[in-house]
Design a protein around this motif. Structure first.
Motif, PDB file in Angstrom:
ATOM      1  N   VAL A 129       7.376  15.391   2.548  1.00 17.52           N
ATOM      2  CA  VAL A 129       6.732  14.716   3.676  1.00 17.52           C
ATOM      3  C   VAL A 129       7.601  13.548   4.139  1.00 17.52           C
ATOM      4  CG1 VAL A 129       4.723  13.338   4.378  1.00 17.52           C
ATOM      5  CG2 VAL A 129       4.407  15.374   2.955  1.00 17.52           C
ATOM      6  N   GLU A 130       7.784  13.440   5.438  1.00 19.49           N
ATOM      7  CA  GLU A 130       8.547  12.322   6.011  1.00 19.49           C
ATOM      8  C   GLU A 130       7.682  11.057   5.965  1.00 19.49           C
ATOM      9  OE1 GLU A 130      11.706  12.255   7.739  1.00 19.49           O
ATOM     10  OE2 GLU A 130      12.051  14.139   6.674  1.00 19.49           O
ATOM     11  N   MET A 150       0.796  -1.221   0.000  1.00 19.06           N
ATOM     12  CA  MET A 150       0.000   0.000   0.000  1.00 19.06           C
ATOM     13  C   MET A 150       0.833   1.277   0.000  1.00 19.06           C
ATOM     14  SD  MET A 150      -2.586  -1.093   3.083  1.00 19.06           S
ATOM     15  CE  MET A 150      -3.697   0.264   2.776  1.00 19.06           C
ATOM     16  N   ASN A 151       0.396   2.196  -0.847  1.00 18.05           N
ATOM     17  CA  ASN A 151       0.828   3.587  -0.759  1.00 18.05           C
ATOM     18  C   ASN A 151      -0.457   4.408  -0.775  1.00 18.05           C
ATOM     19  OD1 ASN A 151       1.881   6.143  -0.958  1.00 18.05           O
ATOM     20  ND2 ASN A 151       2.670   5.897  -3.045  1.00 18.05           N
ATOM     21  N   PRO A 152      -1.177   4.429   0.358  1.00 25.46           N
ATOM     22  CA  PRO A 152      -2.503   5.060   0.385  1.00 25.46           C
ATOM     23  C   PRO A 152      -2.401   6.582   0.386  1.00 25.46           C
ATOM     24  CG  PRO A 152      -1.907   4.328   2.580  1.00 25.46           C
ATOM     25  CD  PRO A 152      -0.802   3.872   1.669  1.00 25.46           C
ATOM     26  N   PRO A 153      -3.534   7.274   0.202  1.00 23.06           N
ATOM     27  CA  PRO A 153      -3.525   8.745   0.277  1.00 23.06           C
ATOM     28  C   PRO A 153      -2.933   9.205   1.605  1.00 23.06           C
ATOM     29  CG  PRO A 153      -5.658   7.936  -0.480  1.00 23.06           C
ATOM     30  CD  PRO A 153      -4.888   6.742  -0.054  1.00 23.06           C
ATOM     31  N   PHE A 154      -2.003  10.140   1.573  1.00 25.24           N
ATOM     32  CA  PHE A 154      -1.325  10.585   2.800  1.00 25.24           C
ATOM     33  C   PHE A 154      -2.309  11.142   3.827  1.00 25.24           C
ATOM     34  CE2 PHE A 154       2.847  11.422   0.330  1.00 25.24           C
ATOM     35  CZ  PHE A 154       3.219  10.101   0.506  1.00 25.24           C
ATOM     36  N   ASP A 155      -3.381  11.789   3.347  1.00 28.25           N
ATOM     37  CA  ASP A 155      -4.301  12.416   4.293  1.00 28.25           C
ATOM     38  C   ASP A 155      -5.325  11.443   4.859  1.00 28.25           C
ATOM     39  OD1 ASP A 155      -5.867  12.007   2.080  1.00 28.25           O
ATOM     40  OD2 ASP A 155      -6.464  14.087   1.800  1.00 28.25           O
ATOM     41  N   ASN A 156      -5.286  10.183   4.419  1.00 34.88           N
ATOM     42  CA  ASN A 156      -6.256   9.196   4.909  1.00 34.88           C
ATOM     43  C   ASN A 156      -5.606   7.828   5.061  1.00 34.88           C
ATOM     44  OD1 ASN A 156      -8.822   8.696   5.816  1.00 34.88           O
ATOM     45  ND2 ASN A 156      -9.723   8.384   3.794  1.00 34.88           N
TER      46      ASN A 156
END
Length: 465
Positions: free
Chosen positions: A159-160, A88-94
């Motif tokens: 983003v880290e 997974m590389n999901p949406p950073f905000d969720n």
């Protein structure tokens, strides 16, 4: 570029995500697959790859790459498959919600590798973040700090990032039970002697097994009865029995489950395809092109949401589909004009820029029927040409709003038996068959003939129509 959450995974990070994983013969899911950057580093492996992606443009890219799409909203996903690996590389905000969903659908042994915003781990300010940390801690999960690994990516950000590695060890496998909960002593029949009283413990063990088997058979038959009830109209009892019988020979219960559910899911999707009756309106080639995606749809979980999405696609594309059908038949009927040297024969009655009210088609009768016919009566068309004529009649029915199931077709008329060189009538044509296999046609209704030509030429954007 696509949307605000689209950050393609750098190739070196994708390779890092699969380090130490045996991907041979396993089921892999990538939610929020984007354009398949993670999948590309594993496509050389012998794995079964599935993905989910919300963005329609990205879905098109995934389809071009031949990846199997199971849905578009991972958070609403109801899986029919058992996944061995989730990458997974999901949406950073969720991202936390997506990782918790992956944990929810995982089974015992499922390996999860997920990229997350570092802040999600270091600032557990919500119930979801606290729950995730608890899952990581209780399952010996690993957190690897990757820094701002997207700074040189296809889409840059500072983003880290952290890589979460989890393996589900808390769930019991779907198709196993804990043998320690049950007593099953070994039975040594040799200890029984016909000349002495049987040992009570041996006989009691046999009786207990027998009672358990009786109970399980009763439960099995009740469940089988329920299965047949719910599959009534979808799958016949013989097919159900065949599926269940096959299961006894398969020792891999997870794959067996997927095979059985896959067969049943296909039948449910087939009901939807048949009930729309769209296939009845499509020509052979257009149907082949459009329903080439049928396999893609039938592998998706059968949910109200997925069915509605399919129906929306059918409605949105219905005019385009019909236009393709008209143009396909138009091209077929106008192929046999005199100057067309691709074909051996051309007829003056056939037009190039429109379908003539009178036209001729060659090789319409099965050559064996022509060779061995013992009378002046013919009862069958060449099966490929029968499809073409039925395609023509489908288009004309759709053009004027008639049901093809309620008309007398050319094929039906011929099956009743017709004589060579004699005129006959079907719903839209009068026609006669000649011994060399050609058929001469004439549109009965001039208005329908004009409608057909006008619609085809409008679609081709030819002047004068």
């Amino acid at each position: 570029m696509f949307d605000k959450n689209f950050y393609p995974t750098p190739k070196e990070i994708a390779f890092k995500m699969i380090e130490g994983l045996d991907l041979r013969g396993v089921n892999i899911l990538e939610p929020s697959a984007g354009k398949g950057d993670i999948l590309e580093v594993i496509e050389s492996k012998t794995a079964n790859i599935y993905c989910i992606e919300k963005n329609q443009e990205l879905q098109s890219i995934l389809r071009e790459k031949k990846y199997t799409i199971l849905g578009d909203d991972f958070l609403k996903f109801k899986p029919d498959h058992i996944f061995d690996v989730i990458l997974m590389n999901p949406p950073f905000d969720n991202g936390v919600k997506h990782l918790l969903k992956a944990w929810e659908i995982s089974e015992e042994g499922t390996q999860i590798r997920c990229l997350l915003n570092r802040e999600s781990i270091e600032n557990p300010c919500t119930k979801e973040k606290k729950l995730l940390l608890n899952i990581i801690q209780n399952n010996n999960g690993e957190i690897e700090y990757l820094g701002n690994c997207f700074k040189n990516g296809e889409r840059k950000t500072n983003v880290e990032i952290v890589l979460i590695k989890l393996q589900n060890k808390t769930k019991r496998k779907k198709f196993q039970f804990n043998f320690n909960e049950f007593q099953k002593e070994e039975i040594n029949i040799e200890e029984l002697n016909i000349n002495q009283l049987a040992k009570i413990d041996i006989l009691q063990n046999l009786e207990d097994r027998y009672i358990s088997v009786k109970k399980l058979i009763e439960e099995y038959l009740v469940l089988k009865n329920k299965l047949e009830f719910y599959l009534d109209g979808i799958m016949d009892k013989y097919t159900v029995d065949t599926l269940l019988a096959k299961s006894f020979n398969n020792k891999n219960r997870e794959r067996e489950y997927e095979e059985i559910i896959g067969n049943i899911r296909n039948r449910f999707w087939q009901v939807i395809f048949s009930k729309t009756k769209l296939e009845e309106k499509m020509t052979s080639n257009v149907k082949k092109d459009f329903f080439g995606n049928k396999k893609e749809y039938s592998i998706m979980p059968f949910t109200v949401e997925n069915v509605n999405k399919l129906l929306e696609i059918l409605i949105q594309n219905s005019k385009h589909i019909f236009q393709n059908c008209i143009e396909e038949i138009f091209d077929y009927l106008t192929a046999y004009y005199p100057e067309n040297r691709v074909h051996i024969e051309g007829w003056k009655t056939n037009e190039r820029w429109m379908v003539g009210r009178k036209f001729i088609l060659p090789n319409m009768i099965n050559w064996l029927d022509l060779k061995y016919v013992k009378s002046n009566i013919i009862k069958s068309l060449d099966y490929t040409k029968a499809d073409k004529l039925r395609d023509l009649e489908k288009v004309l029915c759709n053009l004027i709003g008639k049901d093809i199931m309620r008309i007398k077709t050319i094929e039906q008329t011929i099956k009743e038996g017709i004589e060579f060189s004699k005129w006959y009538k079907s719903e839209f044509f009068r026609f006669k068959v000649f011994k060399k296999g050609t058929i001469h046609f004439e549109f009965l209704d001039e208005k329908i003939w004009n409608q057909f030509n006008n619609r085809a030429c409008e679609g081709k954007k030819w002047l004068g129509y």
